[in-house]
Design an enzyme around this catalytic site. Structure first.
Site, PDB file in Angstrom:
ATOM      1  N   ARG A  38     -12.722  13.390   5.697  1.00  0.00           N
ATOM      2  CA  ARG A  38     -11.383  13.995   5.787  1.00  0.00           C
ATOM      3  C   ARG A  38     -11.048  14.718   4.496  1.00  0.00           C
ATOM      4  O   ARG A  38     -10.430  15.782   4.505  1.00  0.00           O
ATOM      5  CB  ARG A  38     -10.330  12.912   6.078  1.00  0.00           C
ATOM      6  CG  ARG A  38     -10.383  12.381   7.497  1.00  0.00           C
ATOM      7  CD  ARG A  38      -9.565  11.111   7.636  1.00  0.00           C
ATOM      8  NE  ARG A  38      -8.184  11.302   7.260  1.00  0.00           N
ATOM      9  CZ  ARG A  38      -7.434  10.376   6.663  1.00  0.00           C
ATOM     10  NH1 ARG A  38      -7.926   9.187   6.382  1.00  0.00           N
ATOM     11  NH2 ARG A  38      -6.193  10.635   6.360  1.00  0.00           N
ATOM     12  N   LYS A  59      -7.711  -1.013   6.665  1.00  0.00           N
ATOM     13  CA  LYS A  59      -8.067  -1.643   5.373  1.00  0.00           C
ATOM     14  C   LYS A  59      -7.171  -2.840   5.076  1.00  0.00           C
ATOM     15  O   LYS A  59      -7.627  -3.866   4.606  1.00  0.00           O
ATOM     16  CB  LYS A  59      -7.916  -0.624   4.235  1.00  0.00           C
ATOM     17  CG  LYS A  59      -9.054   0.374   4.167  1.00  0.00           C
ATOM     18  CD  LYS A  59      -9.049   1.125   2.858  1.00  0.00           C
ATOM     19  CE  LYS A  59      -7.874   2.060   2.710  1.00  0.00           C
ATOM     20  NZ  LYS A  59      -8.106   3.449   3.006  1.00  0.00           N
ATOM     21  N   SER A  86      -6.427   4.628   8.796  1.00  0.00           N
ATOM     22  CA  SER A  86      -7.130   4.411   7.524  1.00  0.00           C
ATOM     23  C   SER A  86      -6.471   3.273   6.746  1.00  0.00           C
ATOM     24  O   SER A  86      -7.131   2.325   6.310  1.00  0.00           O
ATOM     25  CB  SER A  86      -7.090   5.717   6.720  1.00  0.00           C
ATOM     26  OG  SER A  86      -7.459   5.496   5.390  1.00  0.00           O
ATOM     27  N   HIS A 108       0.850  -1.191   0.000  1.00  0.00           N
ATOM     28  CA  HIS A 108       0.000   0.000   0.000  1.00  0.00           C
ATOM     29  C   HIS A 108       0.882   1.236   0.000  1.00  0.00           C
ATOM     30  O   HIS A 108       1.906   1.279   0.676  1.00  0.00           O
ATOM     31  CB  HIS A 108      -0.923   0.014   1.219  1.00  0.00           C
ATOM     32  CG  HIS A 108      -2.053   1.003   1.065  1.00  0.00           C
ATOM     33  ND1 HIS A 108      -3.251   0.671   0.460  1.00  0.00           N
ATOM     34  CD2 HIS A 108      -2.154   2.305   1.401  1.00  0.00           C
ATOM     35  CE1 HIS A 108      -4.040   1.729   0.448  1.00  0.00           C
ATOM     36  NE2 HIS A 108      -3.395   2.750   1.012  1.00  0.00           N
TER      37      HIS A 108
HETATM   38  N1  URA Z   1      -4.419   6.355   1.729  1.00  0.00           N
HETATM   39  C1  URA Z   1      -5.395   5.845   2.503  1.00  0.00           C
HETATM   40  O1  URA Z   1      -5.909   4.755   2.266  1.00  0.00           O
HETATM   41  N2  URA Z   1      -5.790   6.572   3.573  1.00  0.00           N
HETATM   42  C2  URA Z   1      -5.259   7.762   3.883  1.00  0.00           C
HETATM   43  O2  URA Z   1      -5.647   8.337   4.864  1.00  0.00           O
HETATM   44  C3  URA Z   1      -4.239   8.287   3.044  1.00  0.00           C
HETATM   45  C4  URA Z   1      -3.829   7.556   1.966  1.00  0.00           C
END
Ligand code: URA
Length: 429
Positions: free
Chosen positions: A168, A187, A183, A82
């Site tokens: 946000r 995920k 965040s 990610h």
């Molecule tokens: N990518 C994400 O998934 N969340 C964030 O807050 C910033 C970048």
């Protein structure tokens, strides 16, 4: 629970308990805490930050706000990468098929553009027919058949992040270390992975402008991964210029295809290989980075990685052979001779938004055919009137976008040393 008391406690710089975080976030997900109070708490967190145990509580409550992906026993080694977001960052499109070719399973849940940064799902949707809204059973089927999938979160995967992320984006609270950590990690942990690599960017096109802040974010995320028994490492990478040459949507698919076929820009290939090597070594598929890089080179030269990407695109309904329209090009030229000294990469991203390649508001339809081609990199020598950027556009925004691009790049008389691409490797403490 009194939401106002929790907001004021954080506003005044005091530490929240796990119960308070749980109660507030639970109320927000259920619709009992209104968006204006959630925005106020997000802003308080933005200014006051969070300690490690507050961050951990936030990740846990967000992760538990919905379902997680469940995999059959012996399904294989599940991995993902990610990125914290940037301009021209197309590494997911190259990394997912490379890792799948090595026998790893990659259930990559990606997002759309946030702020000035581009989104992997938007880029993929420039491939005619490509579906990014797969159900959980479709995700399973594609990962099982192909080895990798790139799709959006299902409705019941981390609903807390979906709601908070949208808020946000419109309340100026994206660049917060605890909020980004929660965040991303909620995920990724919801994918039930064995190993994860994080690409944490710093620079003018990243949410973290300072290298030290990016390092703090990277450390918070790898520590969170380790706490949840996911082998996690991070690379701190440079986002003071776009990755590769292309930034936009269809143009980034073209550049990813070229990279998978061995004709990509060196910096893009380098960062993709470095991130893949982290996972190949952490999962024991390869014994060293050097061995991993050798294997990755072979997957490119044999066309195996490109074939894997095609397979994934087809499995998700897309047609790579269908032409992807690219808008006509206008060139921005150097105002004087010298060396490319700096780029305001966020402004380059805003120029793409101006051309319709990103959203100004939720629900905007994108023009996939627009974008930028960077003809120079930091440190390059340029002559007066030499083209430095191609702007792909076919509507009235082109003059504004060209002006924004021209203003985003500075040329100095003194030679400039280009910044290193991969700055540091971060491991759990
Ligand atoms: N990518 C994400 O998934 N969340 C964030 O807050 C910033 C970048």
């Amino acid at each position: 629970m009194n939401p106002v008391a929790i907001i004021t406690k954080k506003r005044d710089g005091r530490k929240l308990s796990a119960d308070e975080i749980q109660a507030f976030m639970g109320g927000f997900v259920r619709g009992e805490v209104p968006e204006y109070q959630m925005s106020a708490l997000a802003m308080a967190i933005f200014f006051q930050g969070m300690e490690a145990d507050e961050r951990a509580a936030l990740v846990d409550v967000m992760l538990k706000s919905g379902a997680t992906l469940q995999w059959p026993k012996n399904f294989g080694t599940l991995v993902d990468k990610h990125s914290t977001g940037g301009i021209g960052d197309k590494t997911s499109l190259i990394i997912a098929p490379l890792l799948a070719c090595c026998g790893l399973k990659v259930p990559m849940i990606s997002g759309r553009g946030l702020g000035a940064t581009g989104g992997t799902l938007d880029k993929l949707e420039s491939i005619p027919g490509f579906r990014t809204n797969l159900s959980e059973s479709e995700i399973h089927a594609v990962v099982d058949k192909v080895g990798c999938v790139i799709t959006g979160a299902t409705a019941d995967l981390v609903p807390a992040d979906r709601k908070l992320y949208a808020l946000r984006d419109v309340s100026g609270t994206v660049p917060s270390i605890p909020l980004i950590c929660a965040s991303i990690m909620s995920k990724k942990l919801a994918e039930n992975l064995h190993a994860l690599v994080l690409d944490v960017k710093w620079g003018s096109g990243a949410f973290m402008r300072k290298q030290d802040d990016a390092k703090t974010l990277a450390q918070a995320m790898v520590d969170t991964g380790a706490r949840m028994n996911v082998r996690t490492t991070a690379l701190l990478t440079d986002m003071n210029q776009p990755h590769g040459r292309m930034a936009g949507n269809a143009v980034e698919i073209d550049e990813s295809v070229a990279t998978l076929q061995g004709n990509g820009p060196a910096d893009l290939t380098e960062i993709c290989f470095a991130l893949c090597a982290e996972l190949l070594v952490s999962t024991g598929v390869e014994s060293s980075s050097a061995a991993a890089i050798k294997r990755l080179n072979h997957l490119i030269s044999s066309n195996a990685a490109y074939e894997k990407f095609r397979e994934m695109v087809e499995a998700q309904g897309g047609d790579l052979d269908e032409p992807r329209h690219i808008a006509p090009a206008t060139e921005v030229v150097a105002p004087n001779a010298g060396y490319v000294a700096s780029m305001n990469v966020e402004q380059l991203g805003m120029a793409i938004i101006e051309l319709g390649g990103g959203r100004k508001k939720l629900g905007d339809r994108l023009d996939f055919s627009t974008g930028l081609e960077m003809l120079v990199r930091l440190g390059d020598r340029v002559e007066k009137n030499q083209p430095i950027v191609r702007v792909f556009a076919h509507h009235a925004g082109v003059a504004t976008a060209c002006k924004m691009v021209a203003e985003a790049i500075t040329i100095s008389e003194q030679p400039v040393t280009p910044p290193p691409l991969v700055v540091e490797r971060i491991v759990p403490r």
